[in-house]
Write a protein that holds these residues in place. Structure first.
Motif, short mmCIF file in Angstrom:
data_model
loop_
_atom_site.label_atom_id
_atom_site.label_comp_id
_atom_site.label_asym_id
_atom_site.label_seq_id
_atom_site.Cartn_x
_atom_site.Cartn_y
_atom_site.Cartn_z
N UNK A 13 0.86 -1.19 -0.16
CA UNK A 13 -0.20 -0.09 -0.19
C UNK A 13 1.00 1.31 0.18
N UNK A 14 1.91 1.09 0.91
CA UNK A 14 2.84 2.43 0.77
C UNK A 14 3.62 2.56 -0.59
N UNK A 21 1.78 9.35 -6.02
CA UNK A 21 2.28 10.69 -5.72
C UNK A 21 3.21 11.09 -7.07
N UNK A 22 4.04 10.38 -7.43
CA UNK A 22 5.11 10.57 -8.34
C UNK A 22 4.15 10.96 -9.88
N UNK A 28 1.20 16.97 -13.23
CA UNK A 28 1.12 18.22 -12.92
C UNK A 28 2.23 19.21 -13.53
N UNK A 29 3.62 18.57 -13.57
CA UNK A 29 4.49 19.28 -14.51
C UNK A 29 4.34 19.47 -15.74
#
Length: 127
Positions: A13-14, A21-22, A28-29
């Motif tokens: 899960x982590x 997130x990456x 977004x970039x």
């Protein structure tokens, strides 16, 4: 004892969260448009160490660093064709590519002001 039996699930899960997130950061970039006029606007804001680092990163994304001559030419073109201040486009530009967002109550109060007061407010805040 139960923690050891759930460790592989927790690790999976982590790992999934880190990958998510990456991926979101890269997406977004890629959505931001880099331009020579954007670089020149940043260059005109100052020469602090932070500003120089920001310009170097922006030039890396743009693919080159525009010269001072190119920035002066763009500035002259902008002053000759100075657009009329529009609240909607100013808000969009203020929030674009940033985590900054104006509260709806502030936007409504700005709409009540005349165009000159709106522009003065933006010059002070977003300047």
């Amino acid at each position: 004892m139960k923690l050891l039996t759930h460790t592989p699930t927790l690790l999976a899960g982590l790992f999934a969260l880190v990958l998510l997130n990456i991926g979101a950061a890269q997406a977004a970039d890629q959505q931001h448009n880099y331009s020579n006029s954007g670089y020149c606007q940043l260059a005109a804001k100052g020469t602090s160490q932070y500003q120089r680092n920001l310009l170097a990163a922006y030039a890396g994304k743009l693919g080159y660093a525009p010269s001072q001559r190119e920035c002066r030419t763009l500035q002259q073109q902008r002053t000759v064709h100075a657009p009329v201040f529009e609240l909607g486009s100013a808000i969009k530009q203020f929030e674009q590519g940033s985590v900054r967002k104006l509260p709806n109550a502030t936007v409504e109060k700005l709409k009540e002001l005349d165009r000159n007061r709106q522009q003065q407010w933006f010059n002070q805040v977003a300047g």
